[in-house]
Every structure is written in structure tokens, then in C-alpha cells.
Write a protein that holds these residues in place. Structure first.
Motif, PDB file in Angstrom:
ATOM      1  N   THR A 124       0.828  -1.205   0.000  1.00  0.00           N
ATOM      2  CA  THR A 124       0.000   0.000   0.000  1.00  0.00           C
ATOM      3  C   THR A 124       0.862   1.255   0.000  1.00  0.00           C
ATOM      4  OG1 THR A 124      -1.711  -1.215   1.225  1.00  0.00           O
ATOM      5  CG2 THR A 124      -1.883   1.186   1.171  1.00  0.00           C
ATOM      6  N   ILE A 158       0.734   4.187  -2.936  1.00  0.00           N
ATOM      7  CA  ILE A 158       0.475   5.594  -2.661  1.00  0.00           C
ATOM      8  C   ILE A 158       1.661   6.450  -3.090  1.00  0.00           C
ATOM      9  CG2 ILE A 158      -0.002   7.301  -0.867  1.00  0.00           C
ATOM     10  CD1 ILE A 158      -2.344   5.438  -1.443  1.00  0.00           C
ATOM     11  N   LEU A 164      -9.080   6.822   0.751  1.00  0.00           N
ATOM     12  CA  LEU A 164      -8.342   5.643   1.196  1.00  0.00           C
ATOM     13  C   LEU A 164      -9.142   4.898   2.247  1.00  0.00           C
ATOM     14  CD1 LEU A 164      -4.896   7.454   1.479  1.00  0.00           C
ATOM     15  CD2 LEU A 164      -5.831   6.210  -0.492  1.00  0.00           C
ATOM     16  N   PHE A 209      -2.856   6.052   6.370  1.00  0.00           N
ATOM     17  CA  PHE A 209      -3.780   6.841   5.549  1.00  0.00           C
ATOM     18  C   PHE A 209      -4.005   8.233   6.138  1.00  0.00           C
ATOM     19  CE2 PHE A 209      -6.153   2.976   3.541  1.00  0.00           C
ATOM     20  CZ  PHE A 209      -5.082   2.792   2.688  1.00  0.00           C
ATOM     21  N   ASN A 249      -4.577  -1.825  -4.120  1.00  0.00           N
ATOM     22  CA  ASN A 249      -3.441  -1.322  -3.347  1.00  0.00           C
ATOM     23  C   ASN A 249      -2.145  -2.047  -3.660  1.00  0.00           C
ATOM     24  OD1 ASN A 249      -4.391  -3.688  -2.055  1.00  0.00           O
ATOM     25  ND2 ASN A 249      -3.491  -3.061  -0.106  1.00  0.00           N
TER      26      ASN A 249
END
Length: 213
Positions: A14, A18, A33, A46, A83
Motif C-alpha cells: 500500500t 500511494i 483511502l 492513511f 493497493n
């Protein structure tokens, strides 16, 4: 544009996902998210991302359920993104150009190294994000403007027109943790009179299966 990413654990993948978005996405977008009941510190991660909209479910609602939490607060066109993906430079600009090339296109998807069906480019190997960026640029140059109508797009990365989101509504959560909810959504989009298209010029790297692990 709203980018919805549901995550159940897999914090390492993840973070990579990102990071690639923050580095390689141009224009205005909003990260939504969804921590889907993780036992790892996904929600804390997040919440630390500036400008993102973090959402937490106490239980794992499955892929469709996680996406639907994000859809409740989404605005504009919507990207559904796993993700365990890495996006190259220009990925969103390219997908948006494809979507907006005709008013009847409802959903657009990219090509990938790990995906079922006709979006697969087999036997690709990459050592770094730089390799992925270089391949994506080469693909854009070789396949720019090439769209292919299909009956099915895979939900690992889908760009959905804002009007379609409003008309079709949420994903069906009857499929459990995952699989077939994206097929079902595609059928509903086609029945509503919109096209599904693969953008041959777009590429998104996919580790594969990590979202469900």
C-alpha cells in the motif's frame, strides 16, 4: 477525479502504491483511502497523507464493500485502484483523455503485466519504478489514441465516468470478499448503454493477488 483505494493490511504494498501516485499523478485529484478492517497500521498511514480522505471500517467488507464506502464521498470521475499496483508517470492523464474522447465511453481500463483477459501483456519483467516508467512512456508513444471496445474490464484499475457512477450506483456486495463484482458492474454499464474500453496506450503495474491476501 476521486481515486478510491481499499486496503486490507498489506501495508508495504500500500505504501508503494500511494508513493507512486503522489510521484506520478498530474492534475487535480482526491485520494479516498479505505482501511477495510486491517489489523496492521493501515489507517494510521492513511491519516498521515496530506489532503487524503481516510475511511475506516471495523470489519473487512470485501472489495465491493470497501469501494462503496469510498463512493459515498467521491466526486467527479472515479478511479478504482487496487493497493498492489504501481502507477507510472502520466497514467491518469492518459486514462482521462481516453475516457473523454467520446461521450458514450463509460469506463476505461489500462493494460497490465498481471490481469486476466485481454488487458494482459504477458512476460513483462521490471526491476524498478524507473523501468515501469520507461515502458509506459514507450507504450504511449507506440499506441497513442488506440482504444478497444470490450465486454469486460478488470477492477484492479478502472476509470469510471462521473455520470455512470451516478446512474449505475454502488457495486453489488453479494459477491463477498471479492471476484465478479467488477464483472457485474461492467454488465450493468453496458446495459445502461455505455461502452467499456481498453486504452492500449495506458499501462499500470500490478503485483497481483495481494489485495485479497
Amino acid at each position: 477525479i476521486s481515486i478510491i483505494i481499499p486496503a486490507f493490511n498489506q501495508l508495504g504494498y500500500t505504501r508503494q502504491c500511494i508513493a507512486s501516485i503522489l510521484e506520478n499523478t498530474e492534475g487535480e485529484y482526491r485520494l479516498i483511502l479505505v482501511d477495510n478492517g486491517s489489523t496492521e497500521a493501515v489507517y494510521d498511514f492513511f491519516r498521515a497523507i496530506p489532503g487524503a480522505v481516510p475511511i475506516r471500517s471495523e470489519t473487512n467488507l470485501g472489495f465491493a464493500g470497501g469501494v462503496n464506502l469510498g463512493l459515498r464521498v467521491a466526486e467527479g470521475h472515479v478511479v478504482l485502484l487496487n493497493n498492489d499496483t504501481l502507477v507510472p508517470r502520466g497514467w491518469l492523464t492518459g486514462l482521462c483523455a481516453a475516457l473523454e474522447s467520446a461521450p458514450d465511453i463509460g469506463v476505461v481500463g489500462p493494460m497490465s503485466n498481471y490481469v486476466s483477459g485481454s488487458q494482459l501483456i504477458p512476460e513483462l519483467r521490471f526491476e524498478s519504478l524507473d523501468d515501469i516508467n520507461a515502458y509506459a512512456e514507450e507504450r504511449r508513444a507506440d499506441h497513442g489514441g488506440k482504444l478497444r471496445d470490450v465486454a469486460r474490464l478488470v477492477g484492479f484499475c478502472m476509470l469510471i465516468r462521473d455520470r455512470v457512477v451516478a446512474e449505475i450506483g454502488p457495486m453489488d456486495e453479494a459477491f463477498g470478499l471479492g471476484n465478479f463484482e467488477d464483472d457485474d458492474y461492467c454488465v450493468r454499464v453496458l446495459r445502461a448503454g455505455y461502452r467499456l474500453c481498453v486504452d492500449e496506450a495506458s499501462f499500470v503495474f500490478h503485483y497481483g493477488n495481494r489485495t485479497f491476501h
